[in-house]
Design a protein around this motif. Structure first.
Motif, mmCIF file in Angstrom:
data_model
loop_
_atom_site.group_PDB
_atom_site.id
_atom_site.type_symbol
_atom_site.label_atom_id
_atom_site.label_comp_id
_atom_site.label_asym_id
_atom_site.label_seq_id
_atom_site.Cartn_x
_atom_site.Cartn_y
_atom_site.Cartn_z
ATOM 1 N N UNK A 125 0.820 -1.215 0.000
ATOM 2 C CA UNK A 125 0.000 0.000 0.000
ATOM 3 C C UNK A 125 0.855 1.268 0.000
ATOM 4 N N UNK A 126 1.765 1.401 -0.966
ATOM 5 C CA UNK A 126 2.687 2.538 -0.909
ATOM 6 C C UNK A 126 2.044 3.848 -1.337
ATOM 7 N N UNK A 127 2.557 4.930 -0.780
ATOM 8 C CA UNK A 127 2.234 6.272 -1.282
ATOM 9 C C UNK A 127 3.353 6.596 -2.250
ATOM 10 N N UNK A 128 3.083 6.428 -3.530
ATOM 11 C CA UNK A 128 4.125 6.531 -4.550
ATOM 12 C C UNK A 128 3.898 5.437 -5.574
ATOM 13 N N UNK A 129 4.999 4.891 -6.121
ATOM 14 C CA UNK A 129 4.843 3.907 -7.193
ATOM 15 C C UNK A 129 4.369 2.570 -6.617
ATOM 16 N N UNK A 142 -0.002 8.722 -12.365
ATOM 17 C CA UNK A 142 0.774 8.569 -13.599
ATOM 18 C C UNK A 142 1.164 7.103 -13.789
ATOM 19 N N UNK A 143 0.978 6.594 -15.021
ATOM 20 C CA UNK A 143 1.350 5.215 -15.309
ATOM 21 C C UNK A 143 2.789 5.186 -15.790
ATOM 22 N N UNK A 144 3.643 4.495 -15.030
ATOM 23 C CA UNK A 144 5.070 4.504 -15.321
ATOM 24 C C UNK A 144 5.401 3.508 -16.419
ATOM 25 N N UNK A 164 9.667 -4.202 -12.410
ATOM 26 C CA UNK A 164 10.653 -3.352 -13.089
ATOM 27 C C UNK A 164 11.208 -2.298 -12.143
ATOM 28 N N UNK A 165 12.362 -1.761 -12.482
ATOM 29 C CA UNK A 165 12.861 -0.612 -11.730
ATOM 30 C C UNK A 165 12.297 0.632 -12.408
ATOM 31 N N UNK A 166 11.639 1.459 -11.633
ATOM 32 C CA UNK A 166 11.013 2.663 -12.196
ATOM 33 C C UNK A 166 11.716 3.899 -11.648
ATOM 34 N N UNK A 167 11.717 4.987 -12.406
ATOM 35 C CA UNK A 167 12.329 6.220 -11.925
ATOM 36 C C UNK A 167 11.600 6.780 -10.704
#
Lengths: 90, 417
Positions: free
Chosen positions: A46-50, A75-77, A87-90
């Motif tokens: 349940x992160x606030x972020x990605x 926003x869809x990364x 995946x590693x996302x920015x």
């Protein structure tokens, strides 16, 4: 309104999809302890972020796929297939 | 010293041009340490602080709020209070909350504008009628007021619904909890804040708790934007942001955060004097004292920390509203917003110990935290003061997810989320 890119059908409105919740959760074996089982069933990042989550093109081709999405900006990364590693996302 | 609000004080201040009203609560600098720190200055946090001081004599207490008090879900809900729950555990808890609400204006010397206008739940199918008979009878067995309604009863209470023979959602009947109603949400936060402050509680606004100092024996201090504050015990009452604070403490929660939206129409003359809920339409509506229709519906069904709400859900809610009330179709919407709610699988709150000694949890209210504020504060104060669950909240601990003893009110929350 989100615009999600189905791997098969391309960009479509969010109303064609349903969200299947957090991805990359592995079902434990039958010998799992109560704690492990509770963790699997109920406990979430349940992160606030990605966040990494499964989506279903429910009113479309029926495909399941993974999405990395920001839970604040929405926003869809990136979109990536089921079974692929996180995946590693920015 | 708190100025008592009364007709006499109002008249006295009116004669002086209302220029001498004292502040309702102080804005103190934080002390170096507190016996109890409550994170989150919403209704639950403020009520907890008040009952800690009032019921348990614990007055060295601070409430830390990163924004302004009551600016989160306390100021974003649809102000409905009710106790029409299905299971005995929930019924006891939520009816205690409603009883506290019934005496709250007097208790806090602050008008929370409680209006027990009743809540009418509509039945649109034979299945709805059967399910609601069970529901209303379960409430009566639990000692809570409920009345089954025929179609004609509903027509008398809510004449504006669509009663045409070809109505999309025919009204076959329903049930009501007459003691349900609405209360002014901001006033609940302000009333508890003012009363807690008068008992010595420090309310620190615009101060974010960013982390914790944990020793071998548990929590020692909270890290805030105003520095390190020593603590005996910490109560987390941050609703949709519970997982964020849990992460800084090194554990995860069985909580998922979603946006829950609400909206109000332009103000119109009085036409609806009860709360109307239709599980089939997925909406509920009441009319505020200002004349606005206050409308709520289901969750935006993907994880969100954005206090906005998405357009498809807004459209669905409005569509549900005008299906029930065709005459509302010309109304313009004035405002729309969302709150970030902390949903758990069984729609029963989490009130109990966290895995970190000295840190206690008040979360999992999901879509129904406002009605629970007095009892949530009452039981959380008991837990923080005595380090044991209040008898009304013994089944609400985190351990239920492991033991399997869920109290599955998900079906009874009124709206299918």
């Amino acid at each position: 309104m989100l615009s999600l890119t189905c791997p098969h059908c391309g960009p479509r409105d969010e109303t064609e999809f349903s969200c299947g919740g957090e991805s990359h959760i592995e079902r434990p074996g039958v010998e799992a302890s109560d704690e492990t089982w509770a963790d699997y069933l109920f406990v979430r990042d349940n992160p606030r972020g990605v966040t990494f989550e499964r989506w279903h093109h429910r009113f479309g081709c029926g495909a399941w796929f993974n999405v990395a999405r920001d839970t604040v900006s929405h926003e869809i990364k990136t979109v990536y297939p089921m079974g692929a590693p996180r995946p590693t996302t920015p | 010293m708190m100025q008592r609000y009364s007709f006499l004080s109002l008249a006295g201040h009116a004669l002086r041009g209302h220029r001498a009203w004292p502040q309702a609560w102080r804005s103190p600098q934080p002390k170096p340490a507190y016996d109890v720190v409550i994170v989150g200055g919403g209704g639950h946090g403020l009520a907890t602080a008040y009952y800690l001081a009032k019921n348990h004599g614990v007055r060295n207490v601070a409430v830390f709020e990163k924004g302004w008090i009551g600016g989160g879900n306390t100021g974003r809900n649809t102000t409905v209070v009710r106790s029409n729950y299905l299971f005995p555990e929930s019924a006891r808890f939520y009816d205690h909350s409603l009883k506290l609400y019934e005496g709250l204006s007097r208790e806090l010397n602050f008008n929370i504008m409680l209006s027990q206008r009743g809540m009418v739940t509509l039945a649109h199918s034979r299945h709805d009628i059967d399910a609601q008979r069970r529901w209303a009878n379960a409430m009566r067995i639990n000692g809570i007021d409920s009345d089954l309604l025929t179609r004609e009863d509903v027509r008398r209470l809510v004449p504006r619904l669509d009663y045409a023979p070809d109505a999309r959602l025919p009204v076959l009947g329903g049930f009501t909890q007459p003691r349900a109603g609405t209360a002014r949400h901001d006033a609940v936060a302000w009333g508890y804040a003012r009363a807690a402050d008068a008992l010595g509680v420090d309310i620190i606004q615009n101060c974010e708790v960013t982390g914790f100092d944990i020793g071998a024996d548990g929590v020692r201090a909270v890290k805030t934007s105003l520095g390190l504050i020593g603590v005996g015990r910490v109560g987390l009452a941050v609703a949709g942001h519970s997982s964020v604070l849990a992460r800084t403490l090194g554990f995860r929660l069985p909580v998922q955060s979603y946006a829950l939206q609400a909206m109000v129409s332009e103000p119109i003359k009085p036409l609806l004097d009860t709360v109307v809920l239709s599980p089939s339409a997925g909406i509920y509506v009441s009319q505020s004292d200002k004349g606005e229709l206050v409308i709520g519906g289901g969750l935006d069904l993907y994880a969100s920390y954005a206090q906005r709400g998405n357009l498809p859900t807004a459209e669905q809610v409005i569509a549900g509203l005008i299906t029930l009330f065709p005459s509302f179709s010309r109304l313009r919407m004035l405002r729309q917003w969302a709150g970030v709610v902390d949903v758990v699988h069984d729609s029963t709150p989490i009130l109990g110990r966290s895995p970190v000694p000295g840190v206690f949890l008040n979360c999992g209210w999901g879509t129904g935290g406002f009605k629970a504020i007095p009892a949530g504060g009452w039981c959380f104060a008991h837990l923080l003061a005595k380090n044991e669950s209040h008898p009304l909240a013994t089944g609400f601990g985190l351990d239920r997810f492991t033991s399997g003893a869920l109290i599955d009110e998900a079906a009874a929350s009124g709206i299918a989320h």
